[in-house]
Scaffold this motif. Structure first.
Motif, PDB file in Angstrom:
ATOM      1  N   MET A   1       0.840  -1.158   0.000  1.00 17.85           N
ATOM      2  CA  MET A   1       0.000   0.000   0.000  1.00 17.85           C
ATOM      3  C   MET A   1       0.891   1.228   0.000  1.00 17.85           C
ATOM      4  N   ASN A   2       0.510   2.226  -0.777  1.00 17.28           N
ATOM      5  CA  ASN A   2       1.275   3.453  -0.911  1.00 17.28           C
ATOM      6  C   ASN A   2       0.346   4.640  -0.732  1.00 17.28           C
ATOM      7  N   LEU A   3       0.797   5.615   0.009  1.00 17.59           N
ATOM      8  CA  LEU A   3       0.021   6.820   0.250  1.00 17.59           C
ATOM      9  C   LEU A   3       0.541   7.932  -0.640  1.00 17.59           C
ATOM     10  N   PHE A   4      -0.327   8.445  -1.484  1.00 16.76           N
ATOM     11  CA  PHE A   4      -0.035   9.627  -2.276  1.00 16.76           C
ATOM     12  C   PHE A   4      -0.729  10.784  -1.574  1.00 16.76           C
ATOM     13  N   ALA A   5      -0.048  11.907  -1.429  1.00 22.27           N
ATOM     14  CA  ALA A   5      -0.652  13.051  -0.741  1.00 22.27           C
ATOM     15  C   ALA A   5      -0.195  14.343  -1.383  1.00 22.27           C
ATOM     16  N   ALA A   6      -1.105  15.316  -1.375  1.00 19.97           N
ATOM     17  CA  ALA A   6      -0.808  16.648  -1.891  1.00 19.97           C
ATOM     18  C   ALA A   6      -1.284  17.666  -0.873  1.00 19.97           C
ATOM     19  N   LEU A   7      -0.452  18.645  -0.597  1.00 19.40           N
ATOM     20  CA  LEU A   7      -0.773  19.706   0.349  1.00 19.40           C
ATOM     21  C   LEU A   7      -1.014  20.992  -0.424  1.00 19.40           C
ATOM     22  N   ASN A   8      -2.176  21.586  -0.229  1.00 19.58           N
ATOM     23  CA  ASN A   8      -2.465  22.900  -0.785  1.00 19.58           C
ATOM     24  C   ASN A   8      -1.922  23.908   0.214  1.00 19.58           C
ATOM     25  N   VAL A   9      -0.809  24.553  -0.105  1.00 19.94           N
ATOM     26  CA  VAL A   9      -0.162  25.438   0.869  1.00 19.94           C
ATOM     27  C   VAL A   9      -0.973  26.699   1.127  1.00 19.94           C
ATOM     28  N   THR A  10      -1.903  27.025   0.251  1.00 17.66           N
ATOM     29  CA  THR A  10      -2.749  28.194   0.462  1.00 17.66           C
ATOM     30  C   THR A  10      -3.802  27.936   1.535  1.00 17.66           C
ATOM     31  N   THR A  11      -4.394  26.732   1.523  1.00 12.82           N
ATOM     32  CA  THR A  11      -5.489  26.421   2.439  1.00 12.82           C
ATOM     33  C   THR A  11      -5.099  25.482   3.570  1.00 12.82           C
ATOM     34  N   GLY A  12      -3.982  24.774   3.405  1.00 13.25           N
ATOM     35  CA  GLY A  12      -3.587  23.767   4.387  1.00 13.25           C
ATOM     36  C   GLY A  12      -4.295  22.438   4.185  1.00 13.25           C
ATOM     37  N   GLU A  13      -5.157  22.352   3.189  1.00 17.02           N
ATOM     38  CA  GLU A  13      -5.896  21.119   2.907  1.00 17.02           C
ATOM     39  C   GLU A  13      -4.962  20.058   2.333  1.00 17.02           C
ATOM     40  N   VAL A  14      -5.165  18.820   2.773  1.00 18.77           N
ATOM     41  CA  VAL A  14      -4.392  17.692   2.265  1.00 18.77           C
ATOM     42  C   VAL A  14      -5.329  16.765   1.509  1.00 18.77           C
ATOM     43  N   LEU A  15      -4.932  16.410   0.305  1.00 19.88           N
ATOM     44  CA  LEU A  15      -5.633  15.394  -0.471  1.00 19.88           C
ATOM     45  C   LEU A  15      -4.764  14.159  -0.391  1.00 19.88           C
ATOM     46  N   GLY A  16      -5.318  13.073   0.065  1.00 23.65           N
ATOM     47  CA  GLY A  16      -4.553  11.840   0.180  1.00 23.65           C
ATOM     48  C   GLY A  16      -5.317  10.671  -0.373  1.00 23.65           C
ATOM     49  N   GLU A  17      -4.560   9.722  -0.904  1.00 24.22           N
ATOM     50  CA  GLU A  17      -5.180   8.541  -1.488  1.00 24.22           C
ATOM     51  C   GLU A  17      -4.232   7.361  -1.369  1.00 24.22           C
ATOM     52  N   CYS A  18      -4.762   6.238  -0.954  1.00 26.96           N
ATOM     53  CA  CYS A  18      -3.972   5.010  -0.852  1.00 26.96           C
ATOM     54  C   CYS A  18      -4.121   4.212  -2.142  1.00 26.96           C
ATOM     55  N   LYS A  19      -3.006   3.768  -2.666  1.00 24.59           N
ATOM     56  CA  LYS A  19      -2.997   2.989  -3.903  1.00 24.59           C
ATOM     57  C   LYS A  19      -2.176   1.732  -3.673  1.00 24.59           C
ATOM     58  N   PRO A  20      -2.540   0.626  -4.314  1.00 28.30           N
ATOM     59  CA  PRO A  20      -1.779  -0.609  -4.128  1.00 28.30           C
ATOM     60  C   PRO A  20      -0.390  -0.566  -4.763  1.00 28.30           C
ATOM     61  N   ASN A  21      -0.212   0.303  -5.768  1.00 29.24           N
ATOM     62  CA  ASN A  21       1.072   0.369  -6.476  1.00 29.24           C
ATOM     63  C   ASN A  21       1.635   1.778  -6.440  1.00 29.24           C
ATOM     64  N   ARG A  22       2.950   1.859  -6.434  1.00 25.47           N
ATOM     65  CA  ARG A  22       3.624   3.157  -6.554  1.00 25.47           C
ATOM     66  C   ARG A  22       4.301   3.165  -7.919  1.00 25.47           C
ATOM     67  N   ASN A  23       3.493   3.477  -8.921  1.00 24.43           N
ATOM     68  CA  ASN A  23       4.016   3.495 -10.279  1.00 24.43           C
ATOM     69  C   ASN A  23       3.509   4.744 -10.992  1.00 24.43           C
ATOM     70  N   GLY A  24       3.947   4.936 -12.219  1.00 24.68           N
ATOM     71  CA  GLY A  24       3.569   6.120 -12.966  1.00 24.68           C
ATOM     72  C   GLY A  24       2.072   6.253 -13.166  1.00 24.68           C
ATOM     73  N   ALA A  25       1.396   5.146 -13.418  1.00 21.42           N
ATOM     74  CA  ALA A  25      -0.052   5.191 -13.648  1.00 21.42           C
ATOM     75  C   ALA A  25      -0.798   5.631 -12.382  1.00 21.42           C
ATOM     76  N   SER A  26      -0.403   5.095 -11.230  1.00 24.35           N
ATOM     77  CA  SER A  26      -1.043   5.486  -9.970  1.00 24.35           C
ATOM     78  C   SER A  26      -0.765   6.948  -9.651  1.00 24.35           C
ATOM     79  N   PHE A  27       0.485   7.376  -9.868  1.00 27.08           N
ATOM     80  CA  PHE A  27       0.841   8.767  -9.624  1.00 27.08           C
ATOM     81  C   PHE A  27       0.058   9.694 -10.537  1.00 27.08           C
TER      82      PHE A  27
END
Length: 116
Positions: A1-27
């Motif tokens: 399991m791999n956690l992809f996360a993005a932080l919006n530095v303007t709002t502090g909001e985090v978007l996160g998603e767990c994916k079974p693979n850490r590859n280009g398609a998942s990213f």
């Protein structure tokens, strides 16, 4: 399991998603979701130097989305990336020392943390 996360530095909001693979398609699937709310606006994405961030499909998508700009931290300097701080916080507050009966239980714990 791999956690992809993005932080919006303007709002502090985090978007996160767990994916079974850490590859280009998942990213790439994650990036599409991350920038969708900002369609047409400039988005600057700070990334480490993981090879999945520069696959041919990712490069082709970037070429078609000129409002999205990738900036790569220097090698050995991922601590400059603000999302790394958030990864440390979720680890300390929600994951470390936890006992998870399955990957699904761990994923639920991560989702609950992100949504709280």
């Amino acid at each position: 399991m791999n956690l992809f996360a993005a932080l919006n530095v303007t709002t502090g909001e985090v978007l996160g998603e767990c994916k079974p693979n850490r590859n280009g398609a998942s990213f790439l699937a994650f990036m599409k979701k991350a920038v969708k709310p900002h369609a047409g606006k400039k988005s600057h994405v700070v990334l480490d130097n993981l090879s999945t961030h520069t696959t041919p499909d990712v490069k082709a998508w970037l070429a078609k989305n000129p409002h999205v700009h990738f900036h790569f931290t220097p090698v050995e300097s991922s601590w400059l990336n603000q999302i790394e701080i958030w990864f440390g916080i979720i680890t300390r507050q929600s994951i470390r020392r936890g006992t998870f009966a399955s990957v699904n239980v761990l994923v639920k714990q991560i989702r609950d943390y992100i949504n709280s």
